[in-house]
Write an enzyme that holds these catalytic residues in place. Structure first.
Site, PDB file in Angstrom:
ATOM      1  CG  ASP A  12      -3.566  -9.698  44.440  1.00  0.00           C
ATOM      2  OD1 ASP A  12      -3.410 -10.922  44.633  1.00  0.00           O
ATOM      3  OD2 ASP A  12      -2.631  -8.940  44.120  1.00  0.00           O
ATOM      4  CE  LYS A 110      -0.311 -11.398  43.466  1.00  0.00           C
ATOM      5  NZ  LYS A 110      -0.021 -10.036  43.922  1.00  0.00           N
ATOM      6  CB  CYS A 155      -1.792  -7.954  40.828  1.00  0.00           C
ATOM      7  SG  CYS A 155      -0.598  -7.336  42.040  1.00  0.00           S
TER       8      CYS A 155
HETATM    9  C1  VGL Z   1      -1.152  -4.686  43.702  1.00  0.00           C
HETATM   10  C2  VGL Z   1       0.128  -2.822  43.983  1.00  0.00           C
HETATM   11  C3  VGL Z   1       0.823  -3.418  45.008  1.00  0.00           C
HETATM   12  C4  VGL Z   1      -2.263  -5.375  42.952  1.00  0.00           C
HETATM   13  C5  VGL Z   1      -0.465  -5.323  44.724  1.00  0.00           C
HETATM   14  O1  VGL Z   1      -2.871  -6.328  43.482  1.00  0.00           O
HETATM   15  O2  VGL Z   1      -2.530  -4.946  41.798  1.00  0.00           O
HETATM   16  N1  VGL Z   1      -0.845  -3.448  43.345  1.00  0.00           N
HETATM   17  N2  VGL Z   1       0.509  -4.673  45.381  1.00  0.00           N
END
Ligand code: VGL
Ligand code: ZN
Length: 201
Positions: A12, A110, A155
């Site tokens: 991410d 995802k 994540c």
């Molecule tokens: C994430 C909160 C919501 C992350 C993704 O990448 O850690 N955190 N969506």
């Protein structure tokens, strides 16, 4: 160069998680150059991308009277509500422009089901729906998963725990991660990782 049975899982590294982004992770931008350097030492790199529809269940604005960073109960368990982030096909959902990993072989998206979140790159938050990453890594003969990216306590941690549960050797490379740290979530994440046998490097 690390062999193909060791994968670098880059989690991410997206605009919305950068300073100024919709769900900014403090100093999130600092992971980019660290990850570029690491990636140059791995023959096998897999990327993930948080990838939500506008009506996603994790967005506070989709729950009347709720605010970002509150926790609510959903059929699959507790869910933190977030500011709207990483909406499919938006600039915020794009990978950081300075992330340069031309040899990355796969990208796992995802969180694309409207009614279930997915912090983990392996299993959605209902804890039953696979993303397919376990099968991909097994079929490729991967033995060890090195986790980096954002955010350490969401994540990255969930992905590392699921990788470990799937039978891989797992480490989290701390200097290439940054955390959200909501109500002690970072300390909790490191404790869970240690308890599960995920190493911290
Ligand atoms: C994430 C909160 C919501 C992350 C993704 O990448 O850690 N955190 N969506
Ligand atoms: Zn998300």
């Amino acid at each position: 160069m690390k062999p193909m049975d060791e994968v670098l899982l880059v989690i991410d590294v997206q605009n919305d998680f950068m300073p100024g982004g919709a769900l900014a992770v403090p100093r999130g931008d600092e992971v980019v150059s660290a990850i570029n350097t690491l990636a140059s030492q791995f023959a096998h790199v897999v990327l993930t991308q948080d990838w939500h529809p506008v009506g996603h269940i994790s967005f506070a604005e989709n729950h009347k009277g709720c605010h970002p960073f509150e926790t609510i109960s959903l059929p699959y368990g507790e869910q933190v509500l977030w500011p709207t982030h990483c909406v499919q096909d938006t600039h915020g959902a794009a990978l950081h422009a300075d992330l340069h990993i031309p040899h990355a072989q796969a990208l796992i998206r995802k969180g694309y089901h409207a009614d279930v979140d997915s912090y983990s790159a392996f299993l959605e938050a209902d804890r039953r729906t696979p993303t397919g990453l376990t099968g991909y890594l097994r079929e490729k003969g991967v033995r060890r998963v090195h986790c980096v990216g954002l955010a350490t306590d969401f994540c990255v941690a969930w992905s590392a725990l699921d990788a470990k549960a799937a039978g891989f050797d797992v480490c989290v490379i701390e200097h290439a991660c940054r955390a959200i740290d909501l109500d002690g979530s970072l300390d909790k994440a490191w404790a869970s990782l240690a308890a599960a046998g995920v190493s911290r490097e």
